[in-house]
Write an enzyme that holds these catalytic residues in place. Sequence first.
Site, mmCIF file in Angstrom:
data_model
loop_
_atom_site.group_PDB
_atom_site.id
_atom_site.type_symbol
_atom_site.label_atom_id
_atom_site.label_comp_id
_atom_site.label_asym_id
_atom_site.label_seq_id
_atom_site.Cartn_x
_atom_site.Cartn_y
_atom_site.Cartn_z
ATOM 1 N N TYR A 1 20.682 15.901 2.143
ATOM 2 C CA TYR A 1 21.318 14.733 2.749
ATOM 3 C C TYR A 1 22.403 14.127 1.851
ATOM 4 O O TYR A 1 22.695 12.939 1.974
ATOM 5 C CB TYR A 1 20.256 13.680 3.071
ATOM 6 C CG TYR A 1 19.461 13.969 4.343
ATOM 7 C CD1 TYR A 1 20.111 14.240 5.551
ATOM 8 C CD2 TYR A 1 18.068 13.941 4.343
ATOM 9 C CE1 TYR A 1 19.396 14.493 6.712
ATOM 10 C CE2 TYR A 1 17.344 14.193 5.508
ATOM 11 C CZ TYR A 1 18.017 14.466 6.689
ATOM 12 O OH TYR A 1 17.313 14.706 7.847
ATOM 13 N N PHE B 1 20.826 3.522 4.379
ATOM 14 C CA PHE B 1 19.516 4.070 4.769
ATOM 15 C C PHE B 1 19.104 5.288 3.933
ATOM 16 O O PHE B 1 18.052 5.884 4.186
ATOM 17 C CB PHE B 1 19.495 4.424 6.271
ATOM 18 C CG PHE B 1 20.567 5.396 6.704
ATOM 19 C CD1 PHE B 1 20.413 6.768 6.548
ATOM 20 C CD2 PHE B 1 21.742 4.938 7.301
ATOM 21 C CE1 PHE B 1 21.386 7.664 6.954
ATOM 22 C CE2 PHE B 1 22.743 5.833 7.712
ATOM 23 C CZ PHE B 1 22.549 7.198 7.543
ATOM 24 N N ARG C 1 22.371 21.708 18.961
ATOM 25 C CA ARG C 1 22.609 20.256 19.022
ATOM 26 C C ARG C 1 22.493 19.727 20.441
ATOM 27 O O ARG C 1 22.066 18.593 20.663
ATOM 28 C CB ARG C 1 23.962 19.917 18.404
ATOM 29 C CG ARG C 1 23.896 19.999 16.889
ATOM 30 C CD ARG C 1 25.229 19.759 16.242
ATOM 31 N NE ARG C 1 25.645 18.364 16.230
ATOM 32 C CZ ARG C 1 25.183 17.450 15.390
ATOM 33 N NH1 ARG C 1 24.255 17.773 14.510
ATOM 34 N NH2 ARG C 1 25.634 16.223 15.424
ATOM 35 N N THR D 1 21.903 11.595 17.819
ATOM 36 C CA THR D 1 21.142 11.183 16.627
ATOM 37 C C THR D 1 20.165 10.049 16.921
ATOM 38 O O THR D 1 19.008 10.086 16.494
ATOM 39 C CB THR D 1 22.115 10.736 15.507
ATOM 40 O OG1 THR D 1 23.007 11.813 15.245
ATOM 41 C CG2 THR D 1 21.371 10.377 14.231
ATOM 42 N N ARG E 1 15.205 14.639 21.324
ATOM 43 C CA ARG E 1 15.164 13.229 20.893
ATOM 44 C C ARG E 1 15.059 12.287 22.082
ATOM 45 O O ARG E 1 14.416 11.234 21.996
ATOM 46 C CB ARG E 1 16.401 12.907 20.050
ATOM 47 C CG ARG E 1 16.349 13.559 18.667
ATOM 48 C CD ARG E 1 17.688 13.450 17.990
ATOM 49 N NE ARG E 1 17.691 13.935 16.618
ATOM 50 C CZ ARG E 1 18.804 14.271 15.964
ATOM 51 N NH1 ARG E 1 19.974 14.190 16.565
ATOM 52 N NH2 ARG E 1 18.736 14.685 14.715
ATOM 53 N N ASN F 1 13.634 10.459 14.198
ATOM 54 C CA ASN F 1 14.208 11.113 15.382
ATOM 55 C C ASN F 1 13.754 12.566 15.546
ATOM 56 O O ASN F 1 14.443 13.385 16.145
ATOM 57 C CB ASN F 1 15.736 10.965 15.403
ATOM 58 C CG ASN F 1 16.406 11.622 14.215
ATOM 59 O OD1 ASN F 1 15.739 12.187 13.344
ATOM 60 N ND2 ASN F 1 17.725 11.570 14.173
ATOM 61 N N GLU G 1 22.762 24.509 4.452
ATOM 62 C CA GLU G 1 21.367 24.072 4.606
ATOM 63 C C GLU G 1 20.407 25.272 4.612
ATOM 64 O O GLU G 1 19.319 25.208 4.030
ATOM 65 C CB GLU G 1 21.240 23.223 5.880
ATOM 66 C CG GLU G 1 22.005 21.909 5.734
ATOM 67 C CD GLU G 1 22.151 21.088 7.004
ATOM 68 O OE1 GLU G 1 21.692 21.526 8.084
ATOM 69 O OE2 GLU G 1 22.735 19.990 6.912
#
Length: 134
Positions: free
Chosen positions: A49, A57, A85, A91, A102, A112, A126
């Site tokens: 991240y 956050f 996605r 999100t 979600r 989420n 990733e």
Amino acid sequence: MERTFVMVKPDGFKRGLVGEIISRFERKGLVLAEGKVMTVSRELAERHYSEHREKPFFGELVDFITSGPVFAMVWEGPDAVKNARSIIGKTNPADAAPGTIRGDFGLVVDYNVVHGSDSPESAEREIGLFFGNN
Ligand code: CMP
């Protein structure tokens, strides 16, 4: 053939949603190439991240993603990133359409349910972080 990285987060894992989530990707026609249960270390969470490091956050996000087991996956197929996605949804679950993961299983942005790479470049980065580069 494109690859993407998808992770069932600790909330989704704890709620027993791994099977449901895998099934949605399979029904769409994507192919599961890798999958494993793991607990994310703080170091891996901060690298994964890193683009959010300056966000307010960030600390809570790292606390949450390291709080329990996740299910990390690599999915393959045409336009894998975009197709994943669209299955996952927006999100913030409050904005995510019903029929998306979600939209069907989430309530708030902090929890989420699932993460999906946002571009082919992020996907390769990733996948490298979670599975190595082979
Ligand atoms: P994810 O797709 O895993 O990428 C970054 C995560 O940060 C996101 O999902 C959310 O779960 C989390 N997050 C927490 N708060 C926010 C926020 N205000 N805006 C965007 N993402 C947030």
